[in-house]
Design a protein around this motif. Structure first.
Motif, PDB file in Angstrom:
ATOM      1  N   LEU A 237       0.849  -1.187   0.000  1.00 36.27           N
ATOM      2  CA  LEU A 237       0.000   0.000   0.000  1.00 36.27           C
ATOM      3  C   LEU A 237       0.885   1.237   0.000  1.00 36.27           C
ATOM      4  N   PHE A 238       0.692   2.113  -0.982  1.00 38.25           N
ATOM      5  CA  PHE A 238       1.455   3.354  -1.063  1.00 38.25           C
ATOM      6  C   PHE A 238       0.841   4.405  -0.133  1.00 38.25           C
ATOM      7  N   LEU A 239       1.701   5.039   0.668  1.00 34.27           N
ATOM      8  CA  LEU A 239       1.253   6.114   1.548  1.00 34.27           C
ATOM      9  C   LEU A 239       1.672   7.486   1.032  1.00 34.27           C
ATOM     10  N   GLY A 240       2.275   7.521  -0.155  1.00 42.42           N
ATOM     11  CA  GLY A 240       2.719   8.800  -0.711  1.00 42.42           C
ATOM     12  C   GLY A 240       1.577   9.786  -0.869  1.00 42.42           C
ATOM     13  N   PHE A 241       1.808  11.019  -0.470  1.00 45.57           N
ATOM     14  CA  PHE A 241       0.840  12.114  -0.548  1.00 45.57           C
ATOM     15  C   PHE A 241      -0.357  11.922   0.389  1.00 45.57           C
ATOM     16  N   SER A 242      -0.299  10.916   1.263  1.00 43.06           N
ATOM     17  CA  SER A 242      -1.406  10.682   2.185  1.00 43.06           C
ATOM     18  C   SER A 242      -1.493  11.761   3.262  1.00 43.06           C
ATOM     19  N   ASN A 243      -0.423  12.516   3.447  1.00 38.07           N
ATOM     20  CA  ASN A 243      -0.439  13.593   4.438  1.00 38.07           C
ATOM     21  C   ASN A 243      -1.307  14.770   4.011  1.00 38.07           C
ATOM     22  N   HIS A 244      -1.643  14.813   2.721  1.00 37.96           N
ATOM     23  CA  HIS A 244      -2.409  15.961   2.203  1.00 37.96           C
ATOM     24  C   HIS A 244      -3.587  15.474   1.361  1.00 37.96           C
ATOM     25  N   PRO A 245      -4.576  14.853   1.971  1.00 39.79           N
ATOM     26  CA  PRO A 245      -5.713  14.328   1.193  1.00 39.79           C
ATOM     27  C   PRO A 245      -6.513  15.415   0.497  1.00 39.79           C
ATOM     28  N   GLU A 246      -6.487  16.641   1.039  1.00 39.27           N
ATOM     29  CA  GLU A 246      -7.260  17.726   0.442  1.00 39.27           C
ATOM     30  C   GLU A 246      -6.622  18.261  -0.837  1.00 39.27           C
ATOM     31  N   LEU A 247      -5.378  17.847  -1.123  1.00 40.16           N
ATOM     32  CA  LEU A 247      -4.665  18.355  -2.302  1.00 40.16           C
ATOM     33  C   LEU A 247      -4.530  17.299  -3.400  1.00 40.16           C
ATOM     34  N   GLN A 248      -5.268  16.207  -3.303  1.00 38.98           N
ATOM     35  CA  GLN A 248      -5.138  15.122  -4.268  1.00 38.98           C
ATOM     36  C   GLN A 248      -5.425  15.582  -5.694  1.00 38.98           C
ATOM     37  N   GLU A 249      -6.500  16.359  -5.893  1.00 39.27           N
ATOM     38  CA  GLU A 249      -6.850  16.825  -7.239  1.00 39.27           C
ATOM     39  C   GLU A 249      -5.781  17.751  -7.805  1.00 39.27           C
ATOM     40  N   LEU A 250      -5.240  18.620  -6.949  1.00 37.28           N
ATOM     41  CA  LEU A 250      -4.185  19.540  -7.397  1.00 37.28           C
ATOM     42  C   LEU A 250      -2.926  18.770  -7.771  1.00 37.28           C
ATOM     43  N   PHE A 251      -2.531  17.810  -6.942  1.00 33.16           N
ATOM     44  CA  PHE A 251      -1.360  16.995  -7.243  1.00 33.16           C
ATOM     45  C   PHE A 251      -1.547  16.258  -8.560  1.00 33.16           C
ATOM     46  N   PHE A 252      -2.722  15.690  -8.758  1.00 24.87           N
ATOM     47  CA  PHE A 252      -2.998  14.962  -9.997  1.00 24.87           C
ATOM     48  C   PHE A 252      -2.827  15.873 -11.203  1.00 24.87           C
ATOM     49  N   LEU A 253      -3.371  17.075 -11.143  1.00 23.13           N
ATOM     50  CA  LEU A 253      -3.278  18.005 -12.266  1.00 23.13           C
ATOM     51  C   LEU A 253      -1.833  18.406 -12.541  1.00 23.13           C
ATOM     52  N   ILE A 254      -1.078  18.693 -11.480  1.00 22.67           N
ATOM     53  CA  ILE A 254       0.322  19.114 -11.638  1.00 22.67           C
ATOM     54  C   ILE A 254       1.146  18.008 -12.283  1.00 22.67           C
ATOM     55  N   PHE A 255       1.021  16.794 -11.763  1.00 22.88           N
ATOM     56  CA  PHE A 255       1.832  15.694 -12.276  1.00 22.88           C
ATOM     57  C   PHE A 255       1.381  15.255 -13.662  1.00 22.88           C
ATOM     58  N   LEU A 256       0.115  15.395 -13.956  1.00 24.27           N
ATOM     59  CA  LEU A 256      -0.363  15.080 -15.304  1.00 24.27           C
ATOM     60  C   LEU A 256       0.238  16.047 -16.319  1.00 24.27           C
ATOM     61  N   VAL A 257       0.251  17.337 -15.989  1.00 24.25           N
ATOM     62  CA  VAL A 257       0.838  18.337 -16.883  1.00 24.25           C
ATOM     63  C   VAL A 257       2.332  18.072 -17.071  1.00 24.25           C
ATOM     64  N   ILE A 258       3.043  17.791 -15.979  1.00 24.96           N
ATOM     65  CA  ILE A 258       4.481  17.513 -16.067  1.00 24.96           C
ATOM     66  C   ILE A 258       4.736  16.284 -16.945  1.00 24.96           C
ATOM     67  N   TYR A 259       3.925  15.254 -16.766  1.00 16.67           N
ATOM     68  CA  TYR A 259       4.102  14.025 -17.544  1.00 16.67           C
ATOM     69  C   TYR A 259       3.859  14.267 -19.033  1.00 16.67           C
ATOM     70  N   LEU A 260       2.809  15.020 -19.350  1.00 17.87           N
ATOM     71  CA  LEU A 260       2.507  15.314 -20.753  1.00 17.87           C
ATOM     72  C   LEU A 260       3.597  16.178 -21.384  1.00 17.87           C
ATOM     73  N   VAL A 261       4.100  17.157 -20.630  1.00 21.52           N
ATOM     74  CA  VAL A 261       5.196  17.996 -21.135  1.00 21.52           C
ATOM     75  C   VAL A 261       6.443  17.147 -21.364  1.00 21.52           C
ATOM     76  N   THR A 262       6.708  16.215 -20.453  1.00 12.33           N
ATOM     77  CA  THR A 262       7.864  15.319 -20.606  1.00 12.33           C
ATOM     78  C   THR A 262       7.748  14.480 -21.869  1.00 12.33           C
ATOM     79  N   LEU A 263       6.588  13.882 -22.073  1.00 14.20           N
ATOM     80  CA  LEU A 263       6.379  13.067 -23.268  1.00 14.20           C
ATOM     81  C   LEU A 263       6.496  13.903 -24.537  1.00 14.20           C
ATOM     82  N   LEU A 264       5.819  15.045 -24.561  1.00 12.48           N
ATOM     83  CA  LEU A 264       5.833  15.890 -25.745  1.00 12.48           C
ATOM     84  C   LEU A 264       7.231  16.408 -26.053  1.00 12.48           C
ATOM     85  N   GLY A 265       7.917  16.929 -25.045  1.00 12.78           N
ATOM     86  CA  GLY A 265       9.252  17.489 -25.251  1.00 12.78           C
ATOM     87  C   GLY A 265      10.245  16.466 -25.766  1.00 12.78           C
TER      88      GLY A 265
END
Length: 320
Positions: free
Chosen positions: A17-45
């Protein structure tokens, strides 16, 4: 991974069971958006750099051959962890099977180890180009470049097979919680109830062979490169050499520095947020920065990318 029978408070570990980011449950949507953008930029670049090098004959040189390998490695490396992490933001139970965890470790070590050695090969290429330009066609022939690239991949693969095999032999008897968003060997060693001395010894050996040796080789190469550049009499020649050298050196410093922090943190004063931040920089942000640095600092890459983008736009314009 060895299964074990229930014994006292010990339980059979079949998943983690991953506990990463479990300290901030209220920021899950923000984290998802940030990492999705970074991942897409990485792939595209990185895909843009791969395509630009592929279709532009001017970039069919050893320097850009290694760069294309680096871009492909970055795509593979970040794709090993980010898709699973993104999916876990929507899962109540952020779990991964033992087999999935071992697979993630195998690919992480393969790509990270290969990139570490590949950066040293790129430093050697740049060293030969600056310090021995007359011998460059011989010392960096297509065959030698292929050997260096293949050696980088083979080095990472062999190291990964050894570490993954040793990790698979561990007896894990709980708990099954990983204080992270990915699987890594040091994290599993903490969960093992069997002898981990061989695993720890191999980690130290790998740090010296795959980590320290290429890093020292790269550092010495760039010291000699900068020394040779300073001896160039033409100011324009020095500026051009420094401009290209700066992009390589920036990538090298970012990679080795984040890798050093990620794997050589002190055991005392452990912080879940701090540990995750360092791993995010190493596993997610660095692969995104590489194509950005090369496209901004390298004139030839910028020209090739501009032509590539124009190739997508102009056919649409001509049909209007």
């Amino acid at each position: 991974m060895k299964d074990i029978k229930e014994r006292g408070n010990q339980t059979v570990v079949t998943e983690f069971l991953f506990l990463g980011f479990s300290n901030h449950p209220e920021l899950q949507e923000l984290f998802f958006l940030i990492f999705l953008v970074i991942y897409l930029v990485t792939l595209l670049g990185n895909l843009l750099i791969l395509t630009a090098i592929r279709i532009n004959p001017v970039l069919h040189t050893p320097m850009y051959y290694f760069l294309s390998n680096l871009s492909f490695l970055d795509i593979c490396y970040t794709s090993t962890t980010v898709p699973v992490m993104l999916l876990n933001f929507f899962r109540e139970k952020k779990a991964i099977t033992c087999e999935g965890c071992l697979s993630q470790i195998f690919f992480l070590i393969t790509f990270a180890g290969s990139e570490c050695v590949l950066l040293a090969a790129m430093a050697y290429d740049w060293f030969v180009a600056i310090c021995h330009p007359l011998h460059y066609p011989v010392l960096m022939s297509k065959r030698i470049c292929a050997y260096l690239a293949a050696g980088s991949w083979l080095y990472g693969l062999v190291s990964s097979l050894i570490h993954t095999g040793l990790t698979a032999s561990l007896t894990l008897c709980g708990p099954n919680q990983i204080n992270h968003f990915l699987c890594d060997i040091p994290l599993l060693l903490k969960l093992s109830c069997s002898d981990t001395s061989v695993n720890e010894l191999m980690l130290y050996v790998s740090s010296a062979t795959i980590g320290l040796s290429p890093c020292l080789f790269t550092a010495v190469s760039y010291v000699l490169i900068i020394s040779a550049i300073l001896k160039i009499q033409s100011a324009q020649g020095r500026q051009k050499a420094f401009s290209t050298c700066a992009s390589y050196l920036t990538v090298v410093v970012i990679y080795y520095r984040t890798a050093n922090i990620n794997y050589d943190q002190p055991s005392s004063g452990y912080s879940l947020d701090g540990d995750i931040l360092v791993s995010v920089l190493f596993c997610i942000v660095t692969p995104m920065l590489n194509p950005i640095i090369y496209s901004l600092r390298n004139k030839e890459v910028k020209v090739a990318l501009k032509k590539l983008c124009e190739g997508f736009i102009l056919p649409n314009d001509s049909s209007v």
